[in-house]
Design a protein around this motif. Structure first.
Motif, PDB file in Angstrom:
ATOM      1  N   GLU A 433       0.812  -1.217   0.000  1.00 35.73           N
ATOM      2  CA  GLU A 433       0.000   0.000   0.000  1.00 35.73           C
ATOM      3  C   GLU A 433       0.848   1.270   0.000  1.00 35.73           C
ATOM      4  O   GLU A 433       0.801   2.047  -0.957  1.00 35.73           O
ATOM      5  CB  GLU A 433      -0.948   0.007   1.204  1.00 35.73           C
ATOM      6  N   LEU A 434       1.633   1.523   1.029  1.00 33.15           N
ATOM      7  CA  LEU A 434       2.304   2.814   1.148  1.00 33.15           C
ATOM      8  C   LEU A 434       3.604   2.699   1.931  1.00 33.15           C
ATOM      9  O   LEU A 434       3.617   2.159   3.029  1.00 33.15           O
ATOM     10  CB  LEU A 434       1.381   3.821   1.843  1.00 33.15           C
ATOM     11  N   ALA A 435       4.673   3.233   1.363  1.00 34.37           N
ATOM     12  CA  ALA A 435       5.940   3.395   2.079  1.00 34.37           C
ATOM     13  C   ALA A 435       6.122   4.872   2.401  1.00 34.37           C
ATOM     14  O   ALA A 435       6.006   5.725   1.515  1.00 34.37           O
ATOM     15  CB  ALA A 435       7.103   2.895   1.226  1.00 34.37           C
ATOM     16  N   THR A 436       6.403   5.175   3.658  1.00 35.34           N
ATOM     17  CA  THR A 436       6.600   6.556   4.102  1.00 35.34           C
ATOM     18  C   THR A 436       8.022   6.701   4.619  1.00 35.34           C
ATOM     19  O   THR A 436       8.429   6.034   5.567  1.00 35.34           O
ATOM     20  CB  THR A 436       5.598   6.923   5.210  1.00 35.34           C
ATOM     21  N   TYR A 437       8.782   7.602   3.960  1.00 38.88           N
ATOM     22  CA  TYR A 437      10.186   7.803   4.312  1.00 38.88           C
ATOM     23  C   TYR A 437      10.348   9.114   5.077  1.00 38.88           C
ATOM     24  O   TYR A 437       9.782  10.131   4.696  1.00 38.88           O
ATOM     25  CB  TYR A 437      11.053   7.863   3.060  1.00 38.88           C
ATOM     26  N   LYS A 438      11.178   9.068   6.104  1.00 40.52           N
ATOM     27  CA  LYS A 438      11.459  10.281   6.868  1.00 40.52           C
ATOM     28  C   LYS A 438      12.850  10.817   6.557  1.00 40.52           C
ATOM     29  O   LYS A 438      13.013  11.901   6.020  1.00 40.52           O
ATOM     30  CB  LYS A 438      11.304  10.023   8.367  1.00 40.52           C
ATOM     31  N   TYR A 439      13.885  10.040   6.857  1.00 39.70           N
ATOM     32  CA  TYR A 439      15.262  10.477   6.611  1.00 39.70           C
ATOM     33  C   TYR A 439      16.161   9.261   6.660  1.00 39.70           C
ATOM     34  O   TYR A 439      16.033   8.416   7.539  1.00 39.70           O
ATOM     35  CB  TYR A 439      15.704  11.491   7.670  1.00 39.70           C
ATOM     36  N   GLN A 440      17.058   9.155   5.681  1.00 41.03           N
ATOM     37  CA  GLN A 440      18.059   8.097   5.697  1.00 41.03           C
ATOM     38  C   GLN A 440      19.403   8.728   5.312  1.00 41.03           C
ATOM     39  O   GLN A 440      19.493   9.416   4.292  1.00 41.03           O
ATOM     40  CB  GLN A 440      17.744   6.965   4.700  1.00 41.03           C
ATOM     41  N   THR A 441      20.432   8.500   6.115  1.00 47.35           N
ATOM     42  CA  THR A 441      21.754   8.963   5.739  1.00 47.35           C
ATOM     43  C   THR A 441      22.170   8.235   4.455  1.00 47.35           C
ATOM     44  O   THR A 441      21.638   7.171   4.133  1.00 47.35           O
ATOM     45  CB  THR A 441      22.769   8.678   6.856  1.00 47.35           C
ATOM     46  N   PRO A 442      23.135   8.798   3.694  1.00 46.33           N
ATOM     47  CA  PRO A 442      23.489   8.195   2.404  1.00 46.33           C
ATOM     48  C   PRO A 442      23.918   6.739   2.474  1.00 46.33           C
ATOM     49  O   PRO A 442      23.837   6.026   1.475  1.00 46.33           O
ATOM     50  CB  PRO A 442      24.631   9.094   1.913  1.00 46.33           C
ATOM     51  N   ASP A 443      24.398   6.273   3.641  1.00 42.73           N
ATOM     52  CA  ASP A 443      24.807   4.877   3.751  1.00 42.73           C
ATOM     53  C   ASP A 443      23.644   3.970   4.148  1.00 42.73           C
ATOM     54  O   ASP A 443      23.836   2.762   4.317  1.00 42.73           O
ATOM     55  CB  ASP A 443      25.934   4.732   4.779  1.00 42.73           C
ATOM     56  N   ARG A 444      22.447   4.531   4.257  1.00 40.93           N
ATOM     57  CA  ARG A 444      21.282   3.732   4.635  1.00 40.93           C
ATOM     58  C   ARG A 444      20.268   3.730   3.501  1.00 40.93           C
ATOM     59  O   ARG A 444      20.478   4.308   2.455  1.00 40.93           O
ATOM     60  CB  ARG A 444      20.695   4.252   5.947  1.00 40.93           C
ATOM     61  N   GLY A 445      19.153   3.045   3.694  1.00 39.26           N
ATOM     62  CA  GLY A 445      18.185   2.852   2.628  1.00 39.26           C
ATOM     63  C   GLY A 445      18.143   1.386   2.249  1.00 39.26           C
ATOM     64  O   GLY A 445      18.493   0.496   3.041  1.00 39.26           O
ATOM     65  N   PHE A 446      17.709   1.072   1.027  1.00 44.96           N
ATOM     66  CA  PHE A 446      17.643  -0.301   0.535  1.00 44.96           C
ATOM     67  C   PHE A 446      18.927  -0.624  -0.230  1.00 44.96           C
ATOM     68  O   PHE A 446      19.313   0.110  -1.142  1.00 44.96           O
ATOM     69  CB  PHE A 446      16.440  -0.483  -0.386  1.00 44.96           C
ATOM     70  N   LYS A 447      19.562  -1.759   0.108  1.00 41.08           N
ATOM     71  CA  LYS A 447      20.814  -2.154  -0.526  1.00 41.08           C
ATOM     72  C   LYS A 447      20.710  -3.600  -0.998  1.00 41.08           C
ATOM     73  O   LYS A 447      20.447  -4.499  -0.194  1.00 41.08           O
ATOM     74  CB  LYS A 447      21.995  -2.040   0.451  1.00 41.08           C
ATOM     75  N   GLY A 448      20.901  -3.813  -2.305  1.00 41.45           N
ATOM     76  CA  GLY A 448      20.994  -5.168  -2.829  1.00 41.45           C
ATOM     77  C   GLY A 448      22.401  -5.689  -2.632  1.00 41.45           C
ATOM     78  O   GLY A 448      23.357  -5.115  -3.148  1.00 41.45           O
ATOM     79  N   THR A 449      22.572  -6.779  -1.889  1.00 43.63           N
ATOM     80  CA  THR A 449      23.901  -7.246  -1.497  1.00 43.63           C
ATOM     81  C   THR A 449      24.300  -8.557  -2.149  1.00 43.63           C
ATOM     82  O   THR A 449      25.405  -9.038  -1.913  1.00 43.63           O
ATOM     83  CB  THR A 449      23.971  -7.412   0.031  1.00 43.63           C
ATOM     84  N   GLY A 450      23.440  -9.157  -2.944  1.00 41.69           N
ATOM     85  CA  GLY A 450      23.719 -10.477  -3.487  1.00 41.69           C
ATOM     86  C   GLY A 450      24.248 -10.448  -4.906  1.00 41.69           C
ATOM     87  O   GLY A 450      24.327  -9.413  -5.560  1.00 41.69           O
ATOM     88  N   ALA A 451      24.629 -11.632  -5.404  1.00 42.07           N
ATOM     89  CA  ALA A 451      25.134 -11.768  -6.767  1.00 42.07           C
ATOM     90  C   ALA A 451      24.007 -11.687  -7.791  1.00 42.07           C
ATOM     91  O   ALA A 451      24.253 -11.400  -8.962  1.00 42.07           O
ATOM     92  CB  ALA A 451      25.877 -13.096  -6.913  1.00 42.07           C
ATOM     93  N   GLU A 452      22.772 -11.947  -7.382  1.00 40.03           N
ATOM     94  CA  GLU A 452      21.607 -11.811  -8.254  1.00 40.03           C
ATOM     95  C   GLU A 452      20.689 -10.736  -7.685  1.00 40.03           C
ATOM     96  O   GLU A 452      20.677 -10.476  -6.485  1.00 40.03           O
ATOM     97  CB  GLU A 452      20.863 -13.138  -8.367  1.00 40.03           C
ATOM     98  N   LYS A 453      19.882 -10.141  -8.570  1.00 38.98           N
ATOM     99  CA  LYS A 453      19.060  -9.012  -8.152  1.00 38.98           C
ATOM    100  C   LYS A 453      18.024  -9.395  -7.105  1.00 38.98           C
ATOM    101  O   LYS A 453      17.370 -10.425  -7.199  1.00 38.98           O
ATOM    102  CB  LYS A 453      18.347  -8.398  -9.364  1.00 38.98           C
TER     103      LYS A 453
END
Length: 806
Positions: A433-453
């Protein structure tokens, strides 16, 4: 433009008569051949631009794009470059071409300083597409859609962080889960002996064990009114037996005690059950409690069914809770705080989950379903290895949540503040339904860490109330595909970036998403909907959305008054037809004459700096004015004779375009003038080439617009700073008056104070009123000039309307 008094220091020594001669000169009598005859700096004597300042309001980038070809070079992919994310905003097309395996799209890209980020999209022949973003603060961009953009890790992320290892008790260990009481066990009574074994029968109503290391075996259904075990005591509820306790069982602070519920056995506590101080609570049957509190190095293990009517509470240091692979735990609320740890391998179902344990951890390797879930308190040890389903709100505040490869998180709403979410290979995070963002430092947020998407699906994202215009709302990075059709724009202005898409992260929409997640026990999975194979039809027509405004000062090699409105052009609709090799033979563009701040004669033309005159086959005009034919001498192809490069006439007389040739008045520079008009001359030009050329030869930085001043004088042209003049200019003007042109140094149309006579600005900007210096109309202009373009790079966005022609 207007006549200006010409000053020369030596004049003061020659007497009044000579001075009158000089100061009464008009433009037609100016001496253009004296390097010492100067005008005052119109910007002020303190305004000097640094050497080498190019006056560019755009950056030039060498761009190479490699597509992720799933068809082994059999078909072409379409590559497009935008100034915004084309999936969520009205983005302008900057470039377009084709590529496939073994054939990159290589081009030169000119980007306004007002565009901090470009978005490059590849569209496969089956219609599936994705885009990546890149900063324009560089001279070279290599976009490889095959690259993950992050260091590859294993498909299943190793738990190398500070998570607690917990071992489930052996279900077949009879010392933990006995089937019967020992043969030497006696019936529990008043007398107690250290280390002895006793039977608890239906006749037992109280267990108050004051002696250490006593073993109690519940052999018959019993109901207790009190229960207390001292250090080392163990209470075993044998298979098939039910023990009921009415009231709170909260005084369990003695060290190293055990309550064990065997298979098919039941422990009912109609109140609070609290285990403390290395206490162990093991369940292989059914555990029913109103509230369950585990604290201070206690260990709760559920290997069957646990039902908590209100709250399961883990608190304080070293508290461990483990729901085994065969465990089903149902609790109205689950609260983890302090240094408590919870691992789930089975099924957990709760209305509310709260993790507020800075030194604690939460791991889910089974299925965890919660009405709502909150993780906060600077906790960095929340790990979902399988399926996390949040029916309502997932609230993540100052935390790190890790999603293992192949795992899933699904929630209705997401609240996110200064949080990092790491997603492993083929993991799925979905906000329905809804994602509400307030504040994330540049090193935060969503990060894909694997070899595949990993796949992040968000139906809609917004900024939290009160921070709608703040920067750093969210960041997407790594081997991640973001699928969202409704999302805040990336920027409020070039210096206020609300979100970023970096380090290999890509974006798509629901209809064109190319990433599929397989359905497994830990993941509901997603599907993709590729269309039929459709290749581009060549030639492709590419229509750039770029718009540029050119502002001319006409007194070169003298300064003039620097109101930069002597001629104002709008440049738009740059369009070309491209073949499968990304080369062109047909180019068109549109010039709109917006203002004339002078009464003198101007002709106008454009030189194609990368095109030889001999390579032009024909020039075609579509305009409300007839083809130029009186000032410029053209050959049969339509280009000016005597030129090495293709010089294309635009107009013979600028005032004639407005049907004002007789009086030659100012147009659209004086407020209230009867000569002002909104009926602007529009000149459309199409160039047909003999031989195909690279499309980058027609970038705006290679299209050299200029005006010719004073029809009957030796040819005097005015170009952008640094742009070469045509072969027909009178080079005797070079270095005279205020000009500092140097052929040897490749320096053209720059003054002795490094000022320019022409400016090209991205966008349809306004221009100063007559007699109003440009630095009055644009307060940031001076800082941009004196800093050599390092400050106030988007000076044209700060306007003083008092001095602007409306």
């Amino acid at each position: 433009m207007k006549a200006r008094f010409i000053q020369k220091a030596a004049i003061l020594l020659l007497g009044m008569a000579a001075f009158v001669v000089y100061t009464s000169c008009v433009d037609s009598n100016k001496n253009y051949y004296d390097p010492d005859l100067r005008e005052p700096n119109p910007m002020g004597e303190d305004v000097v631009a640094p050497d080498g300042f190019d006056w560019a309001t755009s950056a030039t980038i060498q761009l190479t794009v490699d597509v992720a070809d799933s068809f082994n070079g059999q078909y072409f992919y379409v590559v497009e470059v935008f100034d915004g994310n084309p999936y969520i905003e009205q983005a302008n097309l900057l470039k377009k071409g084709v590529a496939k395996k073994g054939q990159s799209f290589v081009t030169e890209l000119t980007v306004s300083h007002a565009i901090p980020t470009i978005y490059i999209r590849q569209t496969a022949p089956n219609g599936l597409s994705e885009t990546r973003s890149f900063s324009t603060d560089t001279s070279v961009i290599r976009c490889d859609f095959n690259a993950t953009g992050t260091k590859a890790v294993s498909a299943k992320m190793a738990s190398t962080r500070a998570f607690i290892a917990m071992d489930a008790p052996d279900h077949n260990d009879k010392t933990l889960f006995p089937d019967v009481a020992p043969v030497d066990a006696t019936v529990w009574g008043q007398s107690q002996e250290y280390g002895k074994s006793y039977k608890v029968t239906s006749a037992t109503t109280e267990i108050n064990c004051w002696t250490g290391n006593v073993n109690l075996y519940v052999t018959e259904n019993a109901t207790l009114s009190s229960l207390y075990l001292t250090g080392g005591c163990k209470l075993y509820i044998l298979p098939g037996v039910t023990l009921t306790f009415n009231g709170d069982c909260a005084n369990n602070g003695q060290y190293n005690c055990l309550i064990s519920t065997g298979k098919n056995a039941t422990l009912k506590v109609n109140g609070l059950l609290k285990v403390d101080n290395n206490y162990k609570l093991f369940n292989l049957g059914t555990l029913q409690v109103n509230n369950l509190t585990c604290t201070n190095t206690s260990f709760f293990y559920n290997g069957a069914t646990t039902q908590v009517a209100e709250t399961l509470d883990g608190t304080n240091y070293g508290t461990n809770m483990l729901n085994g692979a065969d465990g089903t735990l149902i609790s109205k609320n689950i609260l983890l705080s302090g240094g408590s740890h919870f691992i789930n391998y089975g099924i957990v179902n709760t209305q509310d989950t709260k993790l507020d344990a800075t030194n604690g951890s939460w791991e889910n390797s089974g299925e965890w379903t919660s009405g709502s879930m909150e993780v906060k308190g600077w906790n960095e040890f929340a790990l979902n290895r399988c399926k996390l389903l949040v029916k309502e709100v997932l609230d993540l505040n100052e935390t790190i949540l890790t999603i293992d490869g192949g795992a899933q998180v699904k929630c209705q709403k997401l609240l996110m503040n200064n949080t990092r979410i790491d997603l492993g290979s083929k993991s799925l995070f979905e906000v329905t339904e809804l994602a509400t963002y307030k504040y994330q430092t540049p090193d935060r947020g969503f990060k894909g860490t694997g070899a595949e998407k990993a796949l992040l699906k968000i139906k809609k994202a917004v900024a939290s109330a009160g921070v709608e215009n703040n920067s750093n709302l969210i960041h997407y990075a790594g081997n991640l595909m973001v699928v969202c059709d409704d999302h805040p724009a990336a920027e409020i202005d070039p210096s206020n970036i609300r979100w970023t898409l970096t380090a290999g992260a890509a974006w798509s929409n629901e209809a064109e998403n190319p990433v599929q997640i397989d359905k497994t026990a830990c993941n509901e999975g997603t599907s993709i909907t590729p269309g039929p194979i459709v290749e581009p039809t060549f030639p492709i027509e590419v229509a750039s959305s770029d718009y540029y405004t050119m502002l001319f000062e006409d007194q070169w090699p003298y300064y003039g008054d620097y109101d930069m409105n002597d001629a104002v052009f709008g440049i738009s609709d740059l369009t070309y037809e491209m073949n499968s090799n990304n080369k062109v033979k047909k180019v068109s563009f549109t010039v709109t004459i917006k203002a004339v701040g002078a009464a003198k004669f101007y002709a106008g033309a454009v030189m194609l700096d990368k095109v030889l005159a001999s390579n032009v086959q024909t020039i075609a005009y579509t305009s409300n004015n007839k083809k130029p034919s009186t000032f410029f001498r053209t050959n049969t192809a339509g280009v000016e004779e005597g030129q090495t490069n293709a010089v294309i006439p635009l107009f013979d007389d600028i005032h004639a375009l407005f049907n004002l040739a007789d009086s030659n008045p100012f147009v659209n520079t004086i407020v209230g003038s009867p000569n002002n008009t909104t009926n602007l001359p529009v000149i459309e030009v199409t160039v047909h080439l003999k031989d195909e050329m690279e499309e980058s030869n027609f970038n705006i930085n290679h299209i050299n617009f200029f005006i010719v001043i004073d029809k009957f004088s030796p040819r005097r042209e005015v170009h952008l700073a640094g742009y070469r003049p045509t072969d027909l200019i009178n080079t005797a003007y070079y270095g005279n008056n205020d000009d500092a042109t140097s052929i040897a140094h490749g320096k053209y149309f720059i003054s002795k104070e490094n000022l320019a006579w022409t400016i090209m600005v991205p966008g349809a900007i306004k221009w100063p009123q007559e007699y109003k210096n440009i630095q009055l109309a644009y307060p940031d202009f001076k800082a941009w000039v004196t800093s050599g373009g390092t400050q106030k790079k988007t000076w044209w966005t700060n306007i003083n309307e008092e001095y602007i022609f409306p």
